[in-house]
Design a protein around this motif. Structure first.
Motif, short mmCIF file in Angstrom:
data_model
loop_
_atom_site.label_atom_id
_atom_site.label_comp_id
_atom_site.label_asym_id
_atom_site.label_seq_id
_atom_site.Cartn_x
_atom_site.Cartn_y
_atom_site.Cartn_z
N LEU A 47 -11.99 8.03 49.46
CA LEU A 47 -11.83 7.12 48.32
C LEU A 47 -12.76 7.48 47.16
CD1 LEU A 47 -14.38 4.91 48.16
CD2 LEU A 47 -13.21 3.95 50.13
N LEU A 48 -13.78 8.31 47.44
CA LEU A 48 -14.71 8.71 46.38
C LEU A 48 -14.17 9.85 45.52
CD1 LEU A 48 -18.09 8.62 48.34
CD2 LEU A 48 -16.98 6.78 47.05
N ALA B 147 -19.62 6.18 42.68
CA ALA B 147 -20.18 7.13 43.64
C ALA B 147 -19.28 8.34 43.84
CB ALA B 147 -20.41 6.44 44.98
N GLY B 148 -19.92 9.41 44.30
CA GLY B 148 -19.23 10.63 44.69
C GLY B 148 -19.91 11.20 45.91
N ASN C 175 -8.74 9.22 43.13
CA ASN C 175 -8.37 8.02 43.89
C ASN C 175 -8.80 6.75 43.18
OD1 ASN C 175 -7.04 9.52 45.80
ND2 ASN C 175 -8.78 9.59 47.21
N LEU C 176 -8.17 5.63 43.54
CA LEU C 176 -8.24 4.40 42.76
C LEU C 176 -9.60 3.73 42.73
CD1 LEU C 176 -6.74 2.19 41.16
CD2 LEU C 176 -6.17 1.13 43.36
N VAL C 177 -10.20 3.51 43.90
CA VAL C 177 -11.44 2.72 43.96
C VAL C 177 -12.57 3.46 43.24
CG1 VAL C 177 -13.19 1.78 45.51
CG2 VAL C 177 -10.77 1.58 46.10
N ASP C 178 -13.26 2.76 42.34
CA ASP C 178 -14.32 3.42 41.57
C ASP C 178 -15.70 2.82 41.81
OD1 ASP C 178 -13.98 1.04 40.27
OD2 ASP C 178 -13.85 1.90 38.26
N LYS C 179 -15.83 1.88 42.74
CA LYS C 179 -17.13 1.29 43.04
C LYS C 179 -17.34 1.20 44.55
CE LYS C 179 -18.15 0.09 38.71
NZ LYS C 179 -19.28 0.66 37.95
N VAL C 180 -18.56 1.46 44.98
CA VAL C 180 -18.94 1.20 46.37
C VAL C 180 -20.00 0.12 46.39
CG1 VAL C 180 -18.42 3.58 47.05
CG2 VAL C 180 -20.78 2.95 46.47
N HIS C 181 -20.09 -0.57 47.51
CA HIS C 181 -21.08 -1.65 47.65
C HIS C 181 -22.20 -1.29 48.61
CE1 HIS C 181 -17.30 -3.58 46.29
NE2 HIS C 181 -18.14 -4.11 45.43
N ALA C 182 -22.03 -0.19 49.34
CA ALA C 182 -23.11 0.29 50.20
C ALA C 182 -22.85 1.73 50.58
CB ALA C 182 -23.24 -0.57 51.46
N LEU D 121 -22.15 6.66 35.21
CA LEU D 121 -21.44 7.85 35.65
C LEU D 121 -19.95 7.57 35.80
CD1 LEU D 121 -23.76 9.00 38.60
CD2 LEU D 121 -23.85 9.81 36.22
N THR D 122 -19.14 8.59 35.57
CA THR D 122 -17.76 8.57 36.02
C THR D 122 -17.75 9.11 37.45
OG1 THR D 122 -17.30 10.83 35.29
CG2 THR D 122 -16.98 9.06 33.67
N LYS D 123 -16.62 8.97 38.13
CA LYS D 123 -16.53 9.51 39.49
C LYS D 123 -16.68 11.03 39.48
CE LYS D 123 -13.66 7.70 42.51
NZ LYS D 123 -12.40 7.19 43.13
N SER D 124 -16.15 11.68 38.46
CA SER D 124 -16.27 13.13 38.36
C SER D 124 -17.73 13.53 38.16
CB SER D 124 -15.42 13.67 37.21
OG SER D 124 -14.05 13.49 37.47
N GLN D 125 -18.45 12.77 37.37
CA GLN D 125 -19.88 13.07 37.15
C GLN D 125 -20.68 12.81 38.41
OE1 GLN D 125 -20.45 10.52 33.71
NE2 GLN D 125 -20.56 12.29 32.33
N ALA D 126 -20.33 11.76 39.15
CA ALA D 126 -21.02 11.49 40.42
C ALA D 126 -20.80 12.64 41.39
CB ALA D 126 -20.53 10.17 41.02
N LEU D 127 -19.59 13.17 41.43
CA LEU D 127 -19.32 14.33 42.28
C LEU D 127 -20.16 15.52 41.85
CD1 LEU D 127 -17.75 15.99 44.36
CD2 LEU D 127 -15.92 16.26 42.65
N LYS D 128 -20.22 15.79 40.56
CA LYS D 128 -21.01 16.92 40.07
C LYS D 128 -22.49 16.73 40.42
CE LYS D 128 -20.12 20.10 38.55
NZ LYS D 128 -20.05 21.43 39.23
#
Length: 336
Positions: A69-70, A53-54, A74-81, A255-262
């Motif tokens: 954290l998104l 997520a981003g 930053n380290l965490v790369d998954k969210v659960h909600a 997605l990567t985190k960077s792609q989620a942000l974009k």
């Protein structure tokens, strides 16, 4: 030109464009809880197996949880909600209820000694409608998380949209009832891009030059342009954080985190097309983006173009499905 042509071609081969195909995303479940008397509520998007997520915050007065954290670094790369809540800052408490439920289900980051659910989210200000003492609390967040399913998601005056309103440039008494909406697109290759948006804007919801929900005339019977009021010298009413449109783009893309942000950044184009003005000092406009990783994508730009489209359409559905409440009429009351 080639980039946009490619994106438009991708849209042209969509097999479906509707609300229900959100649940073609296998890793997604949605739950909502509403206080129809107090006019507030919470909407929970659950990703039990995690989603990358981003988030992109454009409004000047956001209320959020765990958005740092998104960041891609930053380290965490998954969210659960991802949680969308009413109640202004008080509504952040609802996210603790989501954490509590997920931990009980052993959903979260396994630290070896405990499961730590990664829950992020944003709140909107709905205290000016209904009962200001009614807020989404831990129990409401827990109930929404527990009730999350893959069968249906109501729109309008439910969840985070229960107490939402739009068009407050001339004051709350001339606003229009809004709500929460959803929209999604499914492509031939199985890619799904959808959006869930709770629309609580200071500005008006517009389709081109036509106001479809927003600031009402002095007699309350027709819509007028809040932007025109400002340009004519009207004093803006409100205070920082009193509004805010919050939402989430969800896709089964990897997605990567960077792609989620974009994706979140491009999705804000949907806000700008449908809400005028938007991203003001009185709004805390926030948009998340999450990918469940089922489908490989080679062109994130095309996904971003679709994301902006589904966000725009979700905003329209939010006001179209809203019903009069708290002394405010809905758009359908003025256009029927």
């Amino acid at each position: 030109m080639k980039l946009w042509a490619s994106a438009l071609l991708t849209l042209a081969v969509a097999t479906s464009t509707n609300a229900s195909s959100l649940f073609d995303i296998q890793g997604l479940a949605i739950g909502q809880a509403s206080d129809v008397n107090g006019l507030t509520g919470v909407t929970v998007l659950r990703f039990d197996k995690g989603a990358t997520a981003g988030v992109d915050v454009r409004g000047a007065a956001p209320g959020t949880r765990e958005t740092d954290l998104l960041k891609p670094e930053n380290l965490v790369d998954k969210v659960h909600a991802i949680v969308l809540s009413g109640g202004s800052a008080f509504g952040l408490d609802s996210m603790s209820g989501v954490v509590k439920y997920l931990e009980e289900q052993k959903i979260g980051f396994d630290t070896g000694v405990a499961y730590v659910p990664i829950v992020t989210g944003a709140v909107l200000f709905d205290l000016g409608l209904g009962d200001a003492k009614a807020r989404p609390d831990l129990a409401m967040g827990y109930a929404a998380a527990k009730g999350a399913n893959r069968d249906a998601m109501q729109e309008g005056n439910v969840g985070a949209g229960t107490g939402a309103s739009v068009g407050k440039i001339a004051g709350m008494s001339r606003a229009t009832k809004s709500g929460i909406g959803r929209y999604s697109v499914t492509l031939d290759n199985g890619l799904v891009v959808g959006a869930v948006v709770a629309v609580n804007a200071w500005g008006d919801v517009v389709d081109g030059k036509q106001t479809i929900a927003g600031t009402r005339s002095e007699d309350g019977k027709t819509f007028i342009s809040g932007t025109d009021l400002i340009m004519a010298g009207a004093n803006a009413e409100g205070f920082a954080g009193r509004n805010t449109t919050i939402g989430a783009i969800v896709t089964n893309a990897k997605l990567t985190k960077s792609q989620a942000l974009k994706l979140a950044q491009m999705g804000h184009d949907g806000y700008a097309r449908a809400i005028r003005p938007v991203h003001s000092m009185y709004d805390g406009d926030t948009l998340f983006a999450a990918g469940t990783g089922e489908i490989e994508v080679s062109n994130i730009n095309s996904v971003g173009v679709i994301a902006a489209e589904v966000v725009e359409q979700a905003i329209y559905r939010a006001v179209q499905h809203a019903q009069a409440a708290g002394g405010l009429p809905a758009a359908s009351d003025l256009t029927d």
